[in-house]
Design a protein around this motif. Structure first.
Motif, PDB file in Angstrom:
ATOM      1  N   ASP A  61       0.489  -1.542   0.068  1.00 24.06           N
ATOM      2  CA  ASP A  61      -0.015  -0.218   0.155  1.00 24.06           C
ATOM      3  C   ASP A  61       1.112   1.088  -0.053  1.00 24.06           C
ATOM      4  N   LYS A  62       1.689   1.104   0.784  1.00 21.97           N
ATOM      5  CA  LYS A  62       2.585   2.337   0.900  1.00 21.97           C
ATOM      6  C   LYS A  62       3.855   2.340  -0.176  1.00 21.97           C
ATOM      7  N   LEU A  63       4.433   1.516  -1.375  1.00 21.12           N
ATOM      8  CA  LEU A  63       4.410   1.674  -2.694  1.00 21.12           C
ATOM      9  C   LEU A  63       3.368   2.054  -3.717  1.00 21.12           C
ATOM     10  N   TYR A  64       2.743   1.652  -3.275  1.00 17.09           N
ATOM     11  CA  TYR A  64       1.482   2.533  -4.259  1.00 17.09           C
ATOM     12  C   TYR A  64       0.884   3.227  -4.064  1.00 17.09           C
ATOM     13  N   ALA A  65       0.947   3.899  -2.552  1.00 20.22           N
ATOM     14  CA  ALA A  65       1.131   5.435  -2.374  1.00 20.22           C
ATOM     15  C   ALA A  65       2.028   6.316  -3.068  1.00 20.22           C
ATOM     16  N   VAL A  66       3.231   5.917  -2.830  1.00 24.39           N
ATOM     17  CA  VAL A  66       4.392   6.773  -3.524  1.00 24.39           C
ATOM     18  C   VAL A  66       4.576   6.243  -4.800  1.00 24.39           C
ATOM     19  N   SER A  67       5.264   4.761  -5.182  1.00 19.19           N
ATOM     20  CA  SER A  67       5.540   4.555  -6.361  1.00 19.19           C
ATOM     21  C   SER A  67       3.897   5.065  -8.043  1.00 19.19           C
ATOM     22  N   GLU A  68       3.102   4.645  -7.188  1.00 20.41           N
ATOM     23  CA  GLU A  68       1.811   4.178  -8.150  1.00 20.41           C
ATOM     24  C   GLU A  68       1.525   6.137  -8.500  1.00 20.41           C
ATOM     25  N   LYS A  69       1.009   6.805  -7.119  1.00 21.03           N
ATOM     26  CA  LYS A  69       0.315   7.551  -7.172  1.00 21.03           C
ATOM     27  C   LYS A  69       0.474   8.952  -7.596  1.00 21.03           C
ATOM     28  N   ILE A  70       2.062   8.749  -6.751  1.00 17.65           N
ATOM     29  CA  ILE A  70       2.911  10.386  -6.494  1.00 17.65           C
ATOM     30  C   ILE A  70       3.908  10.709  -8.218  1.00 17.65           C
ATOM     31  N   LEU A  71       4.498   9.135  -7.974  1.00 22.35           N
ATOM     32  CA  LEU A  71       5.932   9.105  -9.708  1.00 22.35           C
ATOM     33  C   LEU A  71       4.977   8.726 -10.976  1.00 22.35           C
ATOM     34  N   ILE A  72       3.852   7.643 -10.494  1.00 23.22           N
ATOM     35  CA  ILE A  72       3.387   7.441 -11.924  1.00 23.22           C
ATOM     36  C   ILE A  72       2.428   8.432 -12.188  1.00 23.22           C
ATOM     37  N   ASP A  73       1.383   8.316 -11.098  1.00 18.29           N
ATOM     38  CA  ASP A  73       0.350   9.161 -11.889  1.00 18.29           C
ATOM     39  C   ASP A  73       0.125  10.678 -11.538  1.00 18.29           C
ATOM     40  N   LYS A  74       0.513  10.905 -10.570  1.00 20.91           N
ATOM     41  CA  LYS A  74       1.161  12.773 -11.025  1.00 20.91           C
ATOM     42  C   LYS A  74       2.076  13.415 -11.239  1.00 20.91           C
ATOM     43  N   PHE A  75       3.063  12.697 -11.479  1.00 22.81           N
ATOM     44  CA  PHE A  75       4.275  13.165 -13.018  1.00 22.81           C
ATOM     45  C   PHE A  75       4.303  12.681 -13.596  1.00 22.81           C
ATOM     46  N   MET A  76       4.050  11.872 -13.960  1.00 22.82           N
ATOM     47  CA  MET A  76       4.223  10.923 -15.032  1.00 22.82           C
ATOM     48  C   MET A  76       2.736  11.046 -15.878  1.00 22.82           C
ATOM     49  N   VAL A  77       2.333  10.542 -15.542  1.00 23.86           N
ATOM     50  CA  VAL A  77       0.972  10.662 -16.162  1.00 23.86           C
ATOM     51  C   VAL A  77       0.085  11.468 -16.091  1.00 23.86           C
ATOM     52  N   HIS A  78      -0.698  12.222 -15.305  1.00 21.71           N
ATOM     53  CA  HIS A  78      -1.510  13.824 -15.441  1.00 21.71           C
ATOM     54  C   HIS A  78      -0.035  14.728 -15.182  1.00 21.71           C
ATOM     55  N   GLY A  79       1.271  14.680 -14.562  1.00 21.75           N
ATOM     56  CA  GLY A  79       1.562  15.727 -15.619  1.00 21.75           C
ATOM     57  C   GLY A  79       2.227  15.817 -16.644  1.00 21.75           C
ATOM     58  N   THR A  80       2.424  14.951 -17.392  1.00 21.75           N
ATOM     59  CA  THR A  80       2.588  14.922 -19.260  1.00 21.75           C
ATOM     60  C   THR A  80       1.671  15.261 -19.873  1.00 21.75           C
ATOM     61  N   VAL A  81       0.580  15.215 -18.973  1.00 24.65           N
ATOM     62  CA  VAL A  81      -1.205  15.477 -19.711  1.00 24.65           C
ATOM     63  C   VAL A  81      -0.802  17.365 -19.326  1.00 24.65           C
ATOM     64  N   SER A  82      -0.817  17.460 -18.016  1.00 27.99           N
ATOM     65  CA  SER A  82      -0.511  18.774 -17.338  1.00 27.99           C
ATOM     66  C   SER A  82      -0.240  19.908 -18.671  1.00 27.99           C
ATOM     67  N   LEU A  83       1.390  19.405 -18.921  1.00 29.21           N
ATOM     68  CA  LEU A  83       2.411  19.975 -19.692  1.00 29.21           C
ATOM     69  C   LEU A  83       1.986  20.620 -20.822  1.00 29.21           C
ATOM     70  N   ALA A  84       1.544  18.788 -21.549  1.00 33.07           N
ATOM     71  CA  ALA A  84       1.259  18.639 -22.758  1.00 33.07           C
ATOM     72  C   ALA A  84      -0.393  20.651 -22.780  1.00 33.07           C
ATOM     73  N   LYS A  85      -1.223  20.286 -21.784  1.00 31.43           N
ATOM     74  CA  LYS A  85      -2.092  21.431 -22.029  1.00 31.43           C
ATOM     75  C   LYS A  85      -1.120  22.532 -21.675  1.00 31.43           C
ATOM     76  N   LYS A  86      -0.392  23.119 -21.023  1.00 30.04           N
ATOM     77  CA  LYS A  86      -0.137  24.353 -20.806  1.00 30.04           C
ATOM     78  C   LYS A  86       0.556  24.882 -22.008  1.00 30.04           C
ATOM     79  N   PHE A  87       1.495  24.265 -22.812  1.00 27.05           N
ATOM     80  CA  PHE A  87       2.163  23.886 -23.303  1.00 27.05           C
ATOM     81  C   PHE A  87       0.741  24.532 -24.953  1.00 27.05           C
ATOM     82  N   ALA A  88       0.261  23.653 -24.747  1.00 27.07           N
ATOM     83  CA  ALA A  88      -0.782  23.620 -26.107  1.00 27.07           C
ATOM     84  C   ALA A  88      -1.859  25.205 -25.660  1.00 27.07           C
ATOM     85  N   SER A  89      -1.957  25.119 -24.698  1.00 26.78           N
ATOM     86  CA  SER A  89      -2.522  26.907 -24.488  1.00 26.78           C
ATOM     87  C   SER A  89      -2.065  27.724 -24.621  1.00 26.78           C
ATOM     88  N   ASN A  90      -0.655  27.183 -24.600  1.00 24.09           N
ATOM     89  CA  ASN A  90       0.284  28.736 -24.609  1.00 24.09           C
ATOM     90  C   ASN A  90       0.827  29.168 -26.502  1.00 24.09           C
TER      91      ASN A  90
END
Length: 650
Positions: A587-616
């Motif tokens: 559960d702890k590894l899931y909270a850190v690696s899955e939710k933070i590293l993968i979901d927040k930074f890699m998945v959602h972070g990539t989407v957010s960066l692409a959105k910001k770049f596209a809006s600019n």
């Protein structure tokens, strides 16, 4: 003879495929006839192969090259010698009896055809395991047996207890299989081959090799053998990887007989015997095997004394007898381990199928506290189960006596590595075996009925059920005496690929007796028969003077009874400590690696960066032609400014 080798595994596999794929269009009668006929032919061809092997013929050949990586061959191949031939005959005979028995036991079940598909596939998987000539095929058969056993234990998948049991069996065996895979990896890395004969010829050169294991210098062969034996501990249910086997009783009774008698649980014993040239080079590993087997034989046998489920009593008996076989392996008495494997296969299958006959007669009641007096209702089942129980106890002249008594004598000759303690453990195990066997027979077949005789009227099982019991009772009586000479005196398994150092001990033991008959007569005034008598008298005493014993086993809060009811708290330890903490870590590894590293930074972070770049970028897309013209002119000006001066300087 090569054709016969191929036919043996292909027949049950083909029958399984036909019943599995076309079960909707063929009848139940066709499905069981097809699978039974296939296994019967496999048994016949196994007899032909055994006859050929007795003449000294050994076949070692490749059937199919799957892949070649450098000098490493991944292939399907067969090694057929006396060991393989004996295993094939035993597996096919027990499987054939189970197939016939299933007609009566599973009649009316909605999964009737699916069941025959599974048990036929299980037989094929066992064939591939015992016929393998290399580690790749051995591992394939090993895993195939595990997968099909998962399907069979959880056959009644609508029962939560069945799904929990098959998951437990699957996971515990994965622990053992991980060690087995590590052992195979060490073999490949240092012996440079997957082929048994090549490994056996190369492995002796590794006798003085050490390996750095987290800063520790360990003997390579010791580590290799221990890893391989961990696999055997999982399949053959040795402490502490024994917890899955009693719970596997949730499957239909025919599967209990098939898994516990001659197939899955004996795969670990077979594997160690097959790889005996490797194990013989590490006496330290043999000592580990010896001690683990002794502990399993003693402690799991005691648990059988406190069970009230008829199938679980026989299951704990299986655990204990597997311990005896493992002890024989630790003594280098490989022929004795196979000898006991063979005799055990028949009388244990007899006991399991006999228990199933009782369950049918009692309308699927399994609690021995709710039985009693069945001897008059089910005389054939009673007589046949009595034969199986006496053979299990080791009564002279019955099959179980010869193999079990010889193991005790071999252990008595062994020196060092807690040999005396294990010897007494095994002797106390004789008392324990006699106790729970007698208790089962008394509570089930003797005394007054403890069930509502107006609502339940037990009756003898149909012939299709008791006929396999009769066929299993015959070798349970006679086979041991017939096999003493080939297994002990003639060194049955002696081949160039085997190392049978323990055989000298056996010959010295048996040199005092002129025949199997004399050896059986000796059994009547030896210590084991006295111990059997003690166990029988103890069971009768408890039955007569402590009638609440069975209820206390199940309900008492006394720590003594709770210790055995909770099976030494192994399950609690695994669930509350290992599984719980591993789950928390996950559960702890899931909270850190899955939710933070993968979901927040890699998945959602990539989407957010692409959105910001596209809006600019979107700001520059005005839709006015003169804005695009200014952009083009600016781009050309920058291009000229950057490249033309550089060109001029060059």
């Amino acid at each position: 003879m090569v054709i016969e080798h191929l036919i043996i595994p292909l027949l049950p596999m083909s029958a399984s495929i036909v019943v599995g794929l076309f079960g909707n269009v063929i009848s139940e009668k066709t499905s069981h006839r097809l699978t039974i006929f296939a296994v019967f032919l496999s048994f016949v061809f196994s007899g032909i192969v055994l006859s050929d092997s007795l003449s000294g013929a050994v076949y070692n050949y490749t059937v199919y090259n799957w892949a070649i990586i450098g000098s490493l061959n991944f292939e399907i191949g067969f090694l057929v010698d006396k060991l393989t031939a004996v295993m094939l005959v035993v597996v096919n005979f027990v499987s054939l009896m189970v197939h016939i028995y299933t007609i009566g036991y599973m009649a009316g079940d909605s999964g009737y055809k699916r069941f025959f598909c599974y048990i036929s596939l299980f037989t094929f998987a066992m064939h591939m395991l015992v016929m393998s000539n290399n580690f790749l095929q051995l591992f394939f058969g090993w895993e195939a047996v595990g997968v099909v056993s998962y399907l069979l234990i959880g056959f009644w998948f609508k029962k939560s207890s069945a799904t929990h049991a098959n998951l437990k069996a699957f996971l515990v065996n994965r622990v053992g299989d991980f060690g087995f895979l590590l052992g195979i990896g060490l073999v490949v890395a240092y012996a440079g081959s997957l082929d048994f004969s090549e490994v056996f010829s190369n492995v002796r050169s590794l006798s003085d090799t050490t390996i750095n294991f987290f800063g520790l210098q360990l003997d390579l062969l010791f580590l290799m053998c221990c890893c391989l034996f961990i696999g055997a501990m999982g399949k053959s249910a040795q402490i502490p990887l024994h917890v899955w086997l009693p719970d596997s009783m949730e499957g239909p009774t025919p599967i209990s007989a098939l898994i516990h008698a001659a197939t899955m649980v004996t795969a670990g014993i077979f594997m160690v015997v097959r790889l005996s040239p490797v194990f013989e080079l590490s006496q330290s590993a043999l000592s580990v095997i010896f001690i683990v087997g002794g502990l399993t034989a003693f402690f799991t046998g005691i648990l059988g004394m406190f069970q009230n489920d008829i199938k679980r009593i026989v299951a704990y008996s299986t655990l204990s007898q597997l311990g005896y076989m493992t002890v024989a392996l630790g003594c280098s008495a490989y022929s004795l381990a196979i000898f006991h494997l063979v005799t055990h296969a028949f009388f244990k299958a007899l006991l399991f199928l006999g228990a199933g006959s009782v369950i049918i007669g009692m309308h699927h009641e399994q609690d021995i506290r709710k039985m009693g007096g069945l001897r008059s209702y089910m005389p054939i089942t009673y007589l046949l189960m009595l034969i199986g129980s006496l053979s299990l106890m080791g009564i002279p002249f019955l099959s179980g006596f010869y193999s079990k008594d010889l193991i005790l004598l071999a252990v008595n000759e062994r020196v060092g590595d807690l040999s005396e303690l294990i010897y007494w453990f095994l002797n106390i195990g004789v008392i324990v075996t006699a106790f729970y066997s007698t208790r089962l027979m008394l509570l089930v077949f003797h005394g007054r009925p403890r069930f509502d005789t107006s609502g339940i009227i037990p009756k003898e099982s149909p012939a299709v059920v008791w006929f396999p019991l009769l066929m299993l009772a015959i070798p349970s009586i006679f086979l041991g005496g017939l096999l003493v000479k080939p297994f002990v005196i003639n060194n049955f398994l002696q081949q160039e690929i085997f190392v049978m150092e323990g055989n000298d001990i056996l010959l010295s033991i048996f040199s005092n007796f002129s025949s199997a008959f004399d050896f059986a007569i000796h059994g009547f005034y030896s210590m084991p028969i006295v111990l059997v008598g003690i166990g029988i008298l103890l069971a009768i005493g408890v039955y007569k003077f402590y009638p609440s014993f069975s209820n206390d086993c199940n309900d008492s809060d006394n720590y003594f009874f709770r210790l055995f009811r909770e099976k030494y708290f192994f399950d609690i330890f695994y669930l509350q400590i290992l599984v719980k903490n591993v789950t928390k870590l996950g559960d702890k590894l899931y909270a850190v690696s899955e939710k933070i590293l993968i979901d927040k930074f890699m998945v959602h972070g990539t989407v957010s960066l692409a959105k910001k770049f596209a809006s600019n970028i979107k700001i520059s897309q005005t839709g006015f032609v003169f804005h695009y013209a200014i952009g083009m002119i600016s781009g050309i000006a920058i291009f000229l400014w950057w490249f033309i001066p550089s060109a001029g300087m060059n």
